[in-house]
Design a protein around this motif. Structure first.
Motif, PDB file in Angstrom:
ATOM      1  N   VAL A 257       0.824  -1.215   0.000  1.00 28.22           N
ATOM      2  CA  VAL A 257       0.000   0.000   0.000  1.00 28.22           C
ATOM      3  C   VAL A 257       0.859   1.267   0.000  1.00 28.22           C
ATOM      4  CG1 VAL A 257      -1.764   1.319   1.252  1.00 28.22           C
ATOM      5  CG2 VAL A 257      -1.877  -1.181   1.222  1.00 28.22           C
ATOM      6  N   ILE A 258       1.764   1.354   0.969  1.00 26.21           N
ATOM      7  CA  ILE A 258       2.478   2.608   1.218  1.00 26.21           C
ATOM      8  C   ILE A 258       3.507   2.913   0.133  1.00 26.21           C
ATOM      9  CG2 ILE A 258       4.021   3.786   2.837  1.00 26.21           C
ATOM     10  CD1 ILE A 258       2.606   2.040   5.053  1.00 26.21           C
ATOM     11  N   ALA A 259       4.389   1.970  -0.167  1.00 26.07           N
ATOM     12  CA  ALA A 259       5.459   2.226  -1.136  1.00 26.07           C
ATOM     13  C   ALA A 259       4.915   2.615  -2.515  1.00 26.07           C
ATOM     14  CB  ALA A 259       6.393   1.026  -1.231  1.00 26.07           C
ATOM     15  N   PRO A 260       3.937   1.876  -3.080  1.00 26.32           N
ATOM     16  CA  PRO A 260       3.404   2.294  -4.388  1.00 26.32           C
ATOM     17  C   PRO A 260       2.811   3.702  -4.362  1.00 26.32           C
ATOM     18  CG  PRO A 260       2.727   0.052  -3.879  1.00 26.32           C
ATOM     19  CD  PRO A 260       3.347   0.605  -2.634  1.00 26.32           C
ATOM     20  N   PHE A 261       2.137   4.031  -3.261  1.00 30.45           N
ATOM     21  CA  PHE A 261       1.531   5.354  -3.122  1.00 30.45           C
ATOM     22  C   PHE A 261       2.603   6.441  -3.074  1.00 30.45           C
ATOM     23  CE2 PHE A 261      -0.244   8.846  -0.629  1.00 30.45           C
ATOM     24  CZ  PHE A 261      -1.470   9.050  -1.252  1.00 30.45           C
ATOM     25  N   LEU A 262       3.652   6.220  -2.278  1.00 32.99           N
ATOM     26  CA  LEU A 262       4.716   7.213  -2.142  1.00 32.99           C
ATOM     27  C   LEU A 262       5.532   7.353  -3.422  1.00 32.99           C
ATOM     28  CD1 LEU A 262       6.025   6.515   1.489  1.00 32.99           C
ATOM     29  CD2 LEU A 262       4.369   8.238   0.727  1.00 32.99           C
ATOM     30  N   LEU A 263       5.736   6.248  -4.133  1.00 34.76           N
ATOM     31  CA  LEU A 263       6.441   6.314  -5.412  1.00 34.76           C
ATOM     32  C   LEU A 263       5.684   7.192  -6.404  1.00 34.76           C
ATOM     33  CD1 LEU A 263       7.713   2.661  -5.980  1.00 34.76           C
ATOM     34  CD2 LEU A 263       9.128   4.710  -5.836  1.00 34.76           C
ATOM     35  N   GLN A 264       4.378   7.030  -6.414  1.00 33.53           N
ATOM     36  CA  GLN A 264       3.539   7.831  -7.306  1.00 33.53           C
ATOM     37  C   GLN A 264       3.645   9.317  -6.979  1.00 33.53           C
ATOM     38  OE1 GLN A 264      -0.766   7.343  -6.869  1.00 33.53           O
ATOM     39  NE2 GLN A 264      -0.967   7.263  -9.096  1.00 33.53           N
ATOM     40  N   LYS A 265       3.772   9.629  -5.675  1.00 27.01           N
ATOM     41  CA  LYS A 265       3.847  11.020  -5.233  1.00 27.01           C
ATOM     42  C   LYS A 265       5.277  11.570  -5.227  1.00 27.01           C
ATOM     43  CE  LYS A 265      -0.568  11.316  -3.958  1.00 27.01           C
ATOM     44  NZ  LYS A 265      -1.524  12.284  -4.565  1.00 27.01           N
ATOM     45  N   GLY A 266       6.257  10.686  -5.372  1.00 27.17           N
ATOM     46  CA  GLY A 266       7.652  11.115  -5.323  1.00 27.17           C
ATOM     47  C   GLY A 266       8.107  11.519  -3.932  1.00 27.17           C
ATOM     48  N   ILE A 267       7.609  10.809  -2.904  1.00 26.25           N
ATOM     49  CA  ILE A 267       7.928  11.143  -1.512  1.00 26.25           C
ATOM     50  C   ILE A 267       8.860  10.081  -0.925  1.00 26.25           C
ATOM     51  CG2 ILE A 267       6.974  11.457   0.815  1.00 26.25           C
ATOM     52  CD1 ILE A 267       4.450  12.572  -0.477  1.00 26.25           C
ATOM     53  N   PRO A 268      10.039  10.470  -0.442  1.00 23.59           N
ATOM     54  CA  PRO A 268      10.975   9.499   0.161  1.00 23.59           C
ATOM     55  C   PRO A 268      10.456   8.988   1.506  1.00 23.59           C
ATOM     56  CG  PRO A 268      12.077  11.565  -0.449  1.00 23.59           C
ATOM     57  CD  PRO A 268      10.603  11.827  -0.485  1.00 23.59           C
ATOM     58  N   ALA A 269      10.966   7.837   1.922  1.00 24.36           N
ATOM     59  CA  ALA A 269      10.590   7.276   3.227  1.00 24.36           C
ATOM     60  C   ALA A 269      11.627   6.260   3.663  1.00 24.36           C
ATOM     61  CB  ALA A 269       9.214   6.615   3.159  1.00 24.36           C
TER      62      ALA A 269
END
Length: 320
Positions: free
Chosen positions: A86-98
């Motif tokens: 859930v989280i990684a695909p969403f953040l990749l789409q937004k370009g947000i590091p984590a």
């Protein structure tokens, strides 16, 4: 006063802390903290991006020049499977590091965190049933929920006994629900540019361990991550970040693991000590990100105005 103005008035880089994001109930977590759903998490990020710029761990840990927009870096503890699904695909789409902090013992669903066993027992059994099982096990039965939530890693044998009494098959739960990421999932996070850090091997309560045990937990975890994934792990987040850990013990740990550059606690907005960075827990309640940030900022500014210490009372800070 406008909430956005209050948040922006702090001008400090921040590290929000989550564990997972899910649109479906997670019984192994339901009695431990308030899981964000995708809509809530999306809203959190919108609010964060209004006042902060997403950045890498290294950028966010650095001192930000005065007058520049502050940064935020997302962190996730425990290595739960939703981090990959859930989280990684969403953040990749937004370009947000984590950054994702992993407990080695849980990779590939080899073991269930004892606190998750507690949550499952609470979710699946009414209070009278729990009270009877606790009494038969020789444990306080007046407030079953409180008794279970107070258990530590030292009580794992008792929890296993309770699980058997109450027909909770933790091995079956691990096989069917697979609450954790696999080694393959973690490898995919690395390939996609996310950071992997250590959260210890077993997620023990460090306030109950000696300095040597703590160092062994961290070193074993870091060495395993480095060997298994071909990385150089430089970040560690303390399990529970217990305020019960003494300053002397914390310093012994921080000096005893030379490969770690970034240690993380959970005390919210503080004047960080060298090498120790405090995070803001976003799952203690269902409060909005705005409410959480306003509360944290206000508390920090009031401490500064009053001249009281705005660093964590001890490097590891308060219990999450």
């Amino acid at each position: 006063m406008n909430a956005g103005f209050i948040i922006r008035s702090c001008r400090r880089n921040i590290f929000p802390l989550y564990h997972t994001v899910s649109d479906v109930p997670l019984p192994h977590i339901g009695d431990l903290y308030a899981v964000r759903n995708v809509k809530q998490f999306t809203r959190d990020l919108e609010i964060l991006c209004r006042s902060y710029t997403p950045a890498t761990m290294e950028e966010t840990a650095a001192v930000r020049p005065r007058g520049q927009r502050p940064l935020f870096h997302l962190t996730f503890d425990d290595g739960l499977k939703e981090c990959a699904t859930v989280i990684a695909p969403f953040l990749l789409q937004k370009g947000i590091p984590a950054s994702f902090f992993i407990n080695n013992d849980f990779i590939d669903n080899r073991r269930l965190f004892y606190r998750f066993v507690v949550s499952l027992l609470l979710e699946k059994n009414p209070a009278p049933v729990l009270a009877k099982a606790l009494e038969e096990t020789g444990l306080p039965a007046g407030n079953p929920r409180m008794t279970l939530l107070k258990m530590s890693h030292r009580d794992e044998d008792l929890l296993r006994l309770l699980a058997v009494k109450l027909n909770l098959d933790t091995e079956l739960y691990l096989r069917e629900k697979q609450p954790y990421m696999s080694a393959e999932d973690i490898g995919s996070l690395l390939k996609n540019g996310f950071t992997i850090g250590s959260h210890s091997c077993s997620h023990a309560d460090f306030s109950l361990l000696g300095a040597e045990e703590m160092i062994r937990e961290i070193t074993s975890s870091v060495n395993d991550l480095n060997l298994r994934f071909g990385i150089r792990c430089t970040a560690f987040s303390f399990p529970f970040s217990s305020h019960m850990l003494s300053v002397a013990a914390a310093e012994a740990v921080m000096n005893g693991v030379p490969g770690i550059k970034y240690f993380f606690g959970t005390s919210g907005i503080k004047d960080d000590l060298p090498g120790m960075y405090q995070r803001i827990p976003f799952e203690k309640s269902n409060q909005s990100a705005t409410a959480i940030l306003v509360r944290q900022t206000t508390k920090y500014r009031l401490q500064k105005m009053a001249g009281t210490p705005s660093t964590a009372a001890c490097p590891l800070a308060s219990k999450a």
